[in-house]
Scaffold this active site. Sequence first.
Site, PDB file in Angstrom:
ATOM      1  CB  SER A  14      37.238  24.530   8.520  1.00 20.10           C
ATOM      2  OG  SER A  14      37.805  24.953   7.615  1.00 20.10           O
ATOM      3  CE  LYS A  15      43.310  21.972  12.832  1.00 22.45           C
ATOM      4  NZ  LYS A  15      42.059  21.940  13.802  1.00 22.45           N
ATOM      5  CE  LYS A  67      36.910  18.866  -0.577  1.00 28.56           C
ATOM      6  NZ  LYS A  67      38.049  18.148  -0.515  1.00 28.56           N
ATOM      7  CG  ASP A 103      41.675  18.323  -1.860  1.00 30.64           C
ATOM      8  OD1 ASP A 103      41.877  19.076  -1.078  1.00 30.64           O
ATOM      9  OD2 ASP A 103      40.428  17.970  -1.769  1.00 30.64           O
ATOM     10  N   GLY A 128      42.043   3.611  -1.284  1.00 32.77           N
ATOM     11  CA  GLY A 128      40.610   4.505  -1.145  1.00 32.77           C
ATOM     12  C   GLY A 128      40.335   4.690  -2.609  1.00 32.77           C
ATOM     13  N   GLY A 130      37.747   7.017  -2.984  1.00 28.02           N
ATOM     14  CA  GLY A 130      36.476   7.928  -2.892  1.00 28.02           C
ATOM     15  C   GLY A 130      37.196   9.343  -3.437  1.00 28.02           C
ATOM     16  N   GLY A 131      36.678  10.569  -3.024  1.00 27.68           N
ATOM     17  CA  GLY A 131      36.903  11.803  -3.525  1.00 27.68           C
ATOM     18  C   GLY A 131      38.500  12.008  -3.365  1.00 27.68           C
ATOM     19  CG  ASN A 152      37.881   1.302  -2.419  1.00 32.20           C
ATOM     20  OD1 ASN A 152      38.072   1.998  -1.366  1.00 32.20           O
ATOM     21  ND2 ASN A 152      36.733   1.512  -2.731  1.00 32.20           N
ATOM     22  NE  ARG A 153      34.739  -0.456   3.172  1.00 26.79           N
ATOM     23  CZ  ARG A 153      34.379   0.542   3.776  1.00 26.79           C
ATOM     24  NH1 ARG A 153      34.387   0.124   5.131  1.00 26.79           N
ATOM     25  NH2 ARG A 153      33.686   1.420   3.593  1.00 26.79           N
ATOM     26  CE1 TYR A 222      42.865  17.825   7.077  1.00 30.92           C
ATOM     27  CE2 TYR A 222      42.789  18.851   9.336  1.00 30.92           C
ATOM     28  CZ  TYR A 222      42.185  18.596   8.122  1.00 30.92           C
ATOM     29  OH  TYR A 222      41.222  19.394   7.802  1.00 30.92           O
TER      30      TYR A 222
HETATM   31  P1  NDP Z   1      35.305   9.383   0.643  1.00 34.15           P
HETATM   32  O1  NDP Z   1      33.953   9.205   1.680  1.00 34.15           O
HETATM   33  O2  NDP Z   1      35.122   9.994  -0.589  1.00 34.15           O
HETATM   34  O3  NDP Z   1      35.749   8.105   0.469  1.00 34.15           O
HETATM   35  C1  NDP Z   1      36.198   7.049   1.555  1.00 34.15           C
HETATM   36  C2  NDP Z   1      36.932   6.063   0.976  1.00 34.15           C
HETATM   37  O4  NDP Z   1      37.577   5.237   2.178  1.00 34.15           O
HETATM   38  C3  NDP Z   1      36.383   4.973   0.347  1.00 34.15           C
HETATM   39  O5  NDP Z   1      37.097   4.564  -0.953  1.00 34.15           O
HETATM   40  C4  NDP Z   1      35.982   4.110   1.383  1.00 34.15           C
HETATM   41  O6  NDP Z   1      35.973   2.525   0.811  1.00 34.15           O
HETATM   42  C5  NDP Z   1      36.943   3.932   2.224  1.00 34.15           C
HETATM   43  N1  NDP Z   1      36.903   3.456   3.598  1.00 34.15           N
HETATM   44  C6  NDP Z   1      36.179   4.273   4.553  1.00 34.15           C
HETATM   45  N2  NDP Z   1      36.551   3.169   5.415  1.00 34.15           N
HETATM   46  C7  NDP Z   1      37.109   2.202   5.249  1.00 34.15           C
HETATM   47  C8  NDP Z   1      37.557   1.184   6.065  1.00 34.15           C
HETATM   48  N3  NDP Z   1      37.034   1.036   7.432  1.00 34.15           N
HETATM   49  N4  NDP Z   1      38.284   0.238   5.510  1.00 34.15           N
HETATM   50  C9  NDP Z   1      38.737   0.220   4.169  1.00 34.15           C
HETATM   51  N5  NDP Z   1      38.244   1.431   3.486  1.00 34.15           N
HETATM   52  C10 NDP Z   1      37.526   2.372   3.841  1.00 34.15           C
HETATM   53  O7  NDP Z   1      36.221  10.227   1.438  1.00 34.15           O
HETATM   54  P2  NDP Z   1      37.174  11.237   0.712  1.00 34.15           P
HETATM   55  O8  NDP Z   1      37.984  10.581  -0.317  1.00 34.15           O
HETATM   56  O9  NDP Z   1      36.798  12.653   0.500  1.00 34.15           O
HETATM   57  O10 NDP Z   1      38.027  11.430   1.813  1.00 34.15           O
HETATM   58  C11 NDP Z   1      39.158  10.541   2.326  1.00 34.15           C
HETATM   59  C12 NDP Z   1      40.103  10.949   3.591  1.00 34.15           C
HETATM   60  O11 NDP Z   1      41.008  11.894   2.974  1.00 34.15           O
HETATM   61  C13 NDP Z   1      39.377  11.548   4.848  1.00 34.15           C
HETATM   62  O12 NDP Z   1      39.667  10.801   6.075  1.00 34.15           O
HETATM   63  C14 NDP Z   1      39.429  12.961   4.637  1.00 34.15           C
HETATM   64  O13 NDP Z   1      39.680  13.544   6.038  1.00 34.15           O
HETATM   65  C15 NDP Z   1      41.040  12.964   3.789  1.00 34.15           C
HETATM   66  N6  NDP Z   1      41.230  14.213   3.103  1.00 34.15           N
HETATM   67  C16 NDP Z   1      42.253  14.997   3.467  1.00 34.15           C
HETATM   68  C17 NDP Z   1      42.602  16.220   2.949  1.00 34.15           C
HETATM   69  C18 NDP Z   1      43.713  16.832   3.286  1.00 34.15           C
HETATM   70  O14 NDP Z   1      43.758  18.196   2.993  1.00 34.15           O
HETATM   71  N7  NDP Z   1      44.587  16.567   4.022  1.00 34.15           N
HETATM   72  C19 NDP Z   1      41.836  16.475   1.690  1.00 34.15           C
HETATM   73  C20 NDP Z   1      40.667  15.719   1.237  1.00 34.15           C
HETATM   74  C21 NDP Z   1      40.421  14.540   2.090  1.00 34.15           C
HETATM   75  P3  NDP Z   1      34.386   1.962   0.005  1.00 34.15           P
HETATM   76  O15 NDP Z   1      34.458   2.642  -1.515  1.00 34.15           O
HETATM   77  O16 NDP Z   1      34.589   0.453  -0.079  1.00 34.15           O
HETATM   78  O17 NDP Z   1      33.304   2.303   0.733  1.00 34.15           O
END
Ligand code: NDP
Length: 278
Positions: A14-15, A67, A103, A128, A130-131, A152-153, A222
């Site tokens: 963590s940064k 979270k 975020d 995407g 996800g969160g 999304n995938r 990042y």
């Molecule tokens: P989640 O695990 O909640 O969601 C991941 C998402 O990525 C899902 O929609 C998943 O799709 C998709 N995914 C994963 N692998 C692949 C792939 N190979 N091809 C296509 N889609 C893929 O993660 P978060 O939403 O929490 O985080 C996502 C990114 O955002 C992370 O890399 C995290 O580091 C970054 N992040 C950066 C922040 C910042 O401050 N800069 C803050 C928060 C997050 P599926 O649903 O189909 O599985």
Amino acid sequence: MDRYAVIGHPIGHSKSPVIHSAFAAATGQRLSYEAIEAPLEAGQFAATVERFRSEGGRGVNVTLPFKPEACAYATHLAESARCAGAANALKFEGDRCLAENFDGSGLVRDLSHNLGQRLAGRTVLLLGAGGASRGAILPLLRTQAGLLLVVNRNAAKAQALVAEFIAQGASANTLAACGYDEIGSQRFDLVLNATSASLSAEGLPLPARAFKPDGLAYDMVYGKGLTPFLRQAQQAGVHQLADGVGMLVEQAAEAFAWWRGVRPDTAEVIHRLSLPLI
Ligand code: NDP
């Protein structure tokens, strides 16, 4: 000295301690900020927060995978945390625990303030569901973006996510969802990667025509340099590329201001933490 912390598992990477210590020094705030690893077992996140509170902790940042648990733990949810179903910052006020999710607002501030993007009326492709994507939707809609397409995938997951926001009043003319194979010939001013694909150095099945050369490609990941997604954008002719370091620092600044009532300047910290996109 007031105590703050970031709680996650793992937490060594963590940064946040570096960022908040820099903010404290720059604003003259007397505080300490530490990294705490909570065990993954059920109930251990709440127990870790309770212990920190009992030792006088004033607030915490929360990172993966806690979270959603932070949201469940809090007694008062800001709209950002409620919509995201997840919190990344908690503030303790007596028996009350207030929850926020900065975020998405950190992302929008990075786009508009640091990267000079005008968002009103523009087309945005958010990859995407996800969160990170969930937390970004409301702040992006608030910029009056012309179109926000969530891809999304697992397309059904994106559609369910978007349906939640439409049920709460978002316009179906502005907010839509589909799978990668349904993007069609539409081109986007901003392409935002909120997938975790870059963490495993995977590219995305995106058509090159989705990128506008004079647009922006942004990877929320990042510290990974030129990710496969950013390389795809570069090969499609996009000149302006960015990773998520600015988002990280801006969400930290929002939390700092919420806790301390002072907004730190972010430019120097972003500069210090930025790695070249090569
Ligand atoms: P989640 O695990 O909640 O969601 C991941 C998402 O990525 C899902 O929609 C998943 O799709 C998709 N995914 C994963 N692998 C692949 C792939 N190979 N091809 C296509 N889609 C893929 O993660 P978060 O939403 O929490 O985080 C996502 C990114 O955002 C992370 O890399 C995290 O580091 C970054 N992040 C950066 C922040 C910042 O401050 N800069 C803050 C928060 C997050 P599926 O649903 O189909 O599985």
